[in-house]
Write an enzyme that holds these catalytic residues in place. Structure first.
Site, PDB file in Angstrom:
ATOM      1  N   GLY A  40       7.410   8.861  -9.949  1.00  0.00           N
ATOM      2  CA  GLY A  40       6.270   8.339  -9.199  1.00  0.00           C
ATOM      3  C   GLY A  40       6.674   8.052  -7.765  1.00  0.00           C
ATOM      4  N   GLY A  42       4.243   6.648  -5.452  1.00  0.00           N
ATOM      5  CA  GLY A  42       3.247   5.799  -4.807  1.00  0.00           C
ATOM      6  C   GLY A  42       3.969   4.712  -4.032  1.00  0.00           C
ATOM      7  CG  LEU A  43       1.876   1.765  -1.681  1.00  0.00           C
ATOM      8  CD1 LEU A  43       0.988   0.565  -1.437  1.00  0.00           C
ATOM      9  CD2 LEU A  43       2.512   2.204  -0.373  1.00  0.00           C
ATOM     10  CG  HIS A 266     -13.283  -3.530  -7.591  1.00  0.00           C
ATOM     11  ND1 HIS A 266     -14.369  -3.743  -6.789  1.00  0.00           N
ATOM     12  CD2 HIS A 266     -12.198  -3.798  -6.845  1.00  0.00           C
ATOM     13  CE1 HIS A 266     -13.951  -4.128  -5.594  1.00  0.00           C
ATOM     14  NE2 HIS A 266     -12.637  -4.176  -5.593  1.00  0.00           N
ATOM     15  NE  ARG A 337     -10.655  -6.954  -6.221  1.00  0.00           N
ATOM     16  CZ  ARG A 337      -9.732  -6.098  -5.825  1.00  0.00           C
ATOM     17  NH1 ARG A 337      -8.990  -5.480  -6.708  1.00  0.00           N
ATOM     18  NH2 ARG A 337      -9.565  -5.866  -4.546  1.00  0.00           N
ATOM     19  CG  HIS A 429     -10.183  -1.193  -8.941  1.00  0.00           C
ATOM     20  ND1 HIS A 429     -10.190  -0.081  -8.132  1.00  0.00           N
ATOM     21  CD2 HIS A 429      -9.503  -2.146  -8.263  1.00  0.00           C
ATOM     22  CE1 HIS A 429      -9.540  -0.372  -7.009  1.00  0.00           C
ATOM     23  NE2 HIS A 429      -9.095  -1.599  -7.069  1.00  0.00           N
ATOM     24  CD  GLU A 453      -2.792   0.145 -11.211  1.00  0.00           C
ATOM     25  OE1 GLU A 453      -2.800   0.634 -10.058  1.00  0.00           O
ATOM     26  OE2 GLU A 453      -3.764   0.191 -11.979  1.00  0.00           O
ATOM     27  NE  ARG A 463      -4.750  -5.272  -8.278  1.00  0.00           N
ATOM     28  CZ  ARG A 463      -5.397  -4.909  -7.164  1.00  0.00           C
ATOM     29  NH1 ARG A 463      -5.191  -5.541  -6.028  1.00  0.00           N
ATOM     30  NH2 ARG A 463      -6.261  -3.910  -7.190  1.00  0.00           N
ATOM     31  CG  LEU A 469      -2.174  -2.025  -1.412  1.00  0.00           C
ATOM     32  CD1 LEU A 469      -2.849  -1.806  -0.059  1.00  0.00           C
ATOM     33  CD2 LEU A 469      -1.862  -0.675  -2.042  1.00  0.00           C
TER      34      LEU A 469
END
Ligand SMILES: Cc1cc2nc3c(=O)[nH]c(=O)nc-3n(C[C@H](O)[C@H](O)[C@H](O)COP(=O)(O)OP(=O)(O)OC[C@H]3O[C@@H](n4cnc5c(N)ncnc54)[C@H](O)[C@@H]3O)c2cc1C
Ligand code: SF4
Ligand code: FES
Lengths: 670, 248
Positions: A40, A42-43, A266, A337, A429, A453, A463, A469
């Site tokens: 992975g 991603g961030l 979300h 949320r 979400h 995640e 969350r 992020l």
């Protein structure tokens, strides 16, 4: 096996510093002899890969897209939190810690959340140094916005494309290491299993998605950063390819899976429009800074709007029900949320939904446009501005803040959200649940780590916006690079891990067998057919509100769909070529197992907390009447499930949660 | 609506491709273009044919995966959108739609409508970064004030999604808009100054090595770019390049 969270002793604010001072280190010359696999980019994975390579480890990174830059972190819109207190509004490490634990409805591990808050400020420094173009004010300093569930302004952003800019930052750091030969990047590769040798994670089996070739890759440690499993609902704000396969595969090899039922629905997404729909699109929470949510007060107006006899703009202020402002005066449109989603569902279930399907509420920017317009008129010394002038000036500000989101909305819905309120409805979400990890971010398989995640993480049962992020980058830039060293210090003399062992052979064979099964199955129904059916069960029975009977039915139905899937799925094409249907088949097979465990977890948790709402557990009276009712006495634990074959047979292990630094309280946003 | 699709089919990078006709019926105008492609593929799976391979992932215009050349235009007839954001309301009943992959020597076809864009990766690796360690031991973020104007301009350049539509559109298959955007983002920020000379030289050199064509200022790229990356970025890169060559 007893779960050991390995949280260091000592006062919460010293834990991380003391820990870093005491762990084993690997000297730079030895790092050259150690390989790490990161699945992975991603961030979480991108920042980890770049940092590990920079420290001197040999990194092999994997992504199913054709570039690390396309990981779904790219789609994050609103922003990233950090306790910088640049606004001087009383923010601090403690406050970010407190807000995150409270926002997560007291179901996260205190020590991890504190560490997250502690390193948050560093992330912003790091990203700015990398050239991430965060939004700035006219003085040239960084700007902030507010997100739900908090009373300070601590969210840094780059227009509505914060995730894109942060990921491009991590990607650039990766590129620097790829150019130096310290990261070997495997694009268009999918990890299909982890290889465990002598009880330790020592490699993976991956499929080259262009040629179909099955490859063996060895390493001294394996890091899973494969993102969330929201696509178990079929429709979500995730990317089409987002999947649980990597996480699920390590689960089947011994990694416990924690809190699968903690999923975030979300509140502000574009409502669905038809059966053909392939995904749902988020409208960032940042819009709730300026947008007001409402439905008509009177049923006649609802009907008139649905039938097209009235437009939302025809309704006067007192014909509108700003239900969040009404129910939660303290936080208003910026409640967390889970609360906002349930409130939308409550209004729509009561019949006040404003579109044809009855599943939509308004998000209205008219007041914001007016407020900004007047403010701008003052700033520019315009006396007695006309309404048109105010609108024009105000629209300019809203456009600068959210322009790309408004454009996205217009392209999908074909309506101009500057002129008429947006229609929104909740959608799946984010997944707070995921692979269980200890303080070191290690799973229950030694040498196998899980970040971003994909792990069960720091967000408890809900969350807060702009925290994912932050967590992804904290894990990858600042936490894992330390904690993994402590483990790898024992591996300096191990030497290269051979890939011709029987463990690699067996793992490869299992992968190949499964692929051949799909290709030769010759069933009658497409992969999507099964995925959509699974999604419907998940949404109807394991969605925003859950009850015992529905959850039991869901478990049985998912099992049934799974059995049919294995009998009747049809995968065209061959194994030794690019074959998107084959990729989907593998992913959906895993979702069909995960979905059942998800329902089982939700059934076990007989309380309402965060995103998990059990209809049986509601406040019956008092000021909080109708709100979710948590049960701390019986459920203040992390549910970590051990794989035992059928998902229904999974065994529960509890990590009791201790709250020493924050008092357990009922969450109130009133 | 009912449509005829003419789609490029190609088994793999070595095979010879060809256009093949398909029919789809009952397409809703609210569908996205890729949802229409899903309908076609579901139909193909059900009749035992191989579905059409195409790149896509986020389906919201940000990942840059989707890359279809529709009726002779990169990302199709709408402006300021990617293929995944294109909606069927742009077409009408009875239309024939031609769907091809990006065509450029530096983007070879992998299968059907999927192309290999790793040439973009190598250009970024040649210098698309600031050489700062990710240890977190950097100065406070507000220690480097940056004017709002420069930050906004850098942000505009940084919104490039790396889709390659600019290349696919250009008659010379030039990648100047893509490279210009990245060079500009850093050129506009103080953090990017230290390595400015090497960066532009190395990235341009790699771009040439990959076989992208020259820029002859036709401006087609700017029109088809889904993110509105402006030609100003190419001009800025040319200035940076000139500065760098003078410095040597
Ligand atoms: C539309 C949207 C908006 C959001 N907005 C915000 C926001 O404003 N603020 C915020 O804090 N959070 C936001 N979030 C949440 C946040 O973006 C994500 O939680 C976070 O980016 C996840 O990062 P990650 O690195 O864990 O995973 P991802 O970015 O999803 O990366 C997963 C990586 O794993 C790879 N991968 C997956 N499976 C395999 C496999 N089997 N083999 C090989 N590779 C694999 C993929 O290729 C990819 O590289 C948003 C999420 C969405 C969907
Ligand atoms: S410049 Fe525009 S067209 Fe070219 S790659 Fe970037 S976003 Fe795509
Ligand atoms: S699929 Fe991501 S931009 Fe189109």
């Amino acid at each position: 096996m007893a779960l050991d969270s390995k949280v260091p002793k000592g006062p919460i604010k010293d834990k991380w510093t003391d820990y870093k001072n005491k762990i084993n280190l690997v000297n730079p010359a030895n790092k050259r002899h150690i390989d790490v696999i990161v699945v992975g980019t991603g961030l979480a994975g991108g920042s980890a890969a770049a940092t590990l390579a920079e420290l001197g480890y040999n990194v092999k990174a994997f992504a199913y897209q054709d570039s690390p830059r396309r990981a779904h972190s790219i789609a994050a819109q609103g922003g990233i939190n950090a306790a910088k207190n640049y606004q001087g509004d009383g923010d601090s490490t403690y406050r970010l810690f407190y807000d995150t634990v409270k926002g997560g409805d007291y179901r996260s591990r205190e020590a991890n959340v504190y560490r997250l808050a502690e390193v948050s400020a560093n992330i912003i420094d790091q990203c700015v140094a990398q050239g991430v173009p965060f939004a700035r004010d006219y003085g040239g300093l960084l700007d902030n916005r507010s997100f739900g569930g908090v009373l300070v302004s601590r969210t840094f952003y780059a227009k509505g494309q914060t995730g894109q800019q942060l990921l491009l930052g991590a990607y650039s750091a990766m590129n620097r290491q790829i150019a130096r030969g310290k990261i070997e990047m495997f694009n268009r590769h999918e990890m299909l299993d982890v290889v465990v040798v002598d009880g330790k994670a020592r490699g993976i089996i991956a499929r080259n998605l262009i040629t179909g070739e099955i490859e063996r890759h060895s390493a001294h440690a394996v890091v899973i950063a494969s993102g969330g499993y929201g696509n178990v609902y079929f429709l979500s704000t995730n990317a089409m390819g987002s999947n649980a396969t990597a996480a699920w595969k390590i689960h089947k090899k011994g990694a416990y899976f924690a809190n699968p039922c903690f999923t975030q629905i979300h509140p502000t997404c574009i409502p669905r429009s038809g059966d053909y729909q392939s995904k749902l699109t988020l409208m960032s929470e940042s819009l709730r800074n300026d947008g007001r949510i409402w439905v008509p007060k009177n049923m006649e107006d609802v009907m008139a709007i649905r039938e097209g006899r009235k437009k939302p703009t025809d309704l006067s202020e007192d014909e509108r029900d700003y239900y969040l402002e009404r129910r939660y005066p303290a936080f208003g449109n910026l409640v967390p949320r889970d609360v906002a989603s349930r409130a939308a569902k409550e209004r729509c279930d009561a019949g006040y939904g404003v579109n044809a399907t009855g599943e939509a509420v308004y998000l209205d920017f008219a007041s914001a446009i007016e407020r900004y317009g007047k403010e701008q008129a003052k700033i520019h010394n315009i006396d007695n501005p006309t309404e048109a002038k105010i609108y024009e000036l105000g629209k300019g500000i809203v456009e600068a803040k959210y322009g790309n989101l408004f454009q996205m909305y217009e392209k999908i819905v074909d309506e101009d959200p500057y002129k008429t309120p947006m229609m929104i409805y909740p959608a799946t979400h984010y997944t707070m649940g995921g692979v269980w990890v200890d303080y070191n971010l290690m799973t229950t398989i030694p040498g196998c780590y899980c970040i971003g995640e994909a792990n069960f993480s720091d967000h408890g049962a809900n969350r807060l916006g702009a925290s994912a992020l932050m967590q992804g980058l904290a894990d990858g830039y600042f936490v894992l690079p330390y904690t993994i060293g402590d483990y790898l210090a024992d591996d300096i003399r191990t030497g290269k891990i051979p890939t011709n062992s029987k463990e690699f052979e067996e793992a490869e064979k299992a992968v190949t067998d499964r692929i051949n099964f799909f290709i030769n199955n010759n069933g009658t129904k497409s992969v999507d057919h099964f995925h959509k059916r699974l999604g419907k069960v998940m949404w109807d029975k394991v969605g925003m509100a859950r009850n015992e009977q529905g959850l039991k039915e869901a478990m049985a139905e998912i099992k049934q769909i799974r059995e049919e899937f294995w009998k009747d799925v049809k995968v065209p094409g061959n194994a030794n070529e690019m074959n998107p249907e084959l990729e989907k088949a593998g992913r959906v097979a895993d979702f069909l197992e995960l979905g059942e465990l998800f329902a089982k977890d939700a059934l076990m948790r007989e309380e309402s907390c965060g995103g998990h709402f059990r209809e049986e557990s509601v406040e019956e009276s008092g000021e909080q009447k109708g709100e979710a009712k948590r049960n701390d006495k019986d459920f203040a634990f992390v549910a970590a499930w051990e794989y035992k074959g059928e998902p229904a047979d999974a065994v529960l292990h509890k990590e009791e949660l201790e709250f020493k630094d924050i008092e357990l309280k009922q969450r109130s946003y009133k | 609506m009912n449509l005829t699709l003419k789609i490029w089919r190609q088994k793999d990078s070595n095979a010879k491709g060809q256009m093949v006709d398909y029919k789809v019926t009952d397409i809703s105008e609210h569908m996205s273009f890729l949802e229409m492609m899903d309908v076609l593929n579901e139909q193909l799976v059900n009749t035992g044919e191989e579905p059409v391979a195409f790149d896509h992932d986020c389906r919201e215009g940000i990942c840059g995966m989707c890359s279809l050349y529709i009726n002779g235009e990169a990302h199709g007839p709408d402006r300021g959108v990617t293929t995944c954001q294109l909606h069927m309301r742009m077409f009408k009943d009875g239309d024939t739609i031609t769907i091809e992959p990006w065509r450029a020597a530096a983007f070879p076809v992998i299968k059907d409508l999927v192309v290999d864009r790793t040439s973009f990766e190598r250009i970024q690796q040649a210098g698309g970064y600031i050489s700062v360690n990710t240890s977190g031991n950097t100065q406070d973020a507000n220690a480097i004030p940056i004017s709002k104007h420069a930050a906004d301009e850098a942000m505009d350049a940084a919104t490039c999604i790396g889709c390659g539509a600019c290349v696919a559109t250009c008659k010379n298959s030039s990648a100047m808009l893509f490279v210009g955007a990245k060079v500009s983002q850093y050129a506009l920020l103080p953090q990017g100054q230290v390595e400015a000379t090497d960066r532009v030289m190395n990235m341009v050199k790699q771009m040439d090595l990959e076989g992208f064509g020259n820029c002859t200022n036709t401006g087609a790229c700017e029109i088809e770019c889904p993110k509105g990356i402006s030609l100003e970025n190419i001009a800025r890169m040319n200035r940076e390049f000139l500065k760098a060559t003078i410095k040597g």
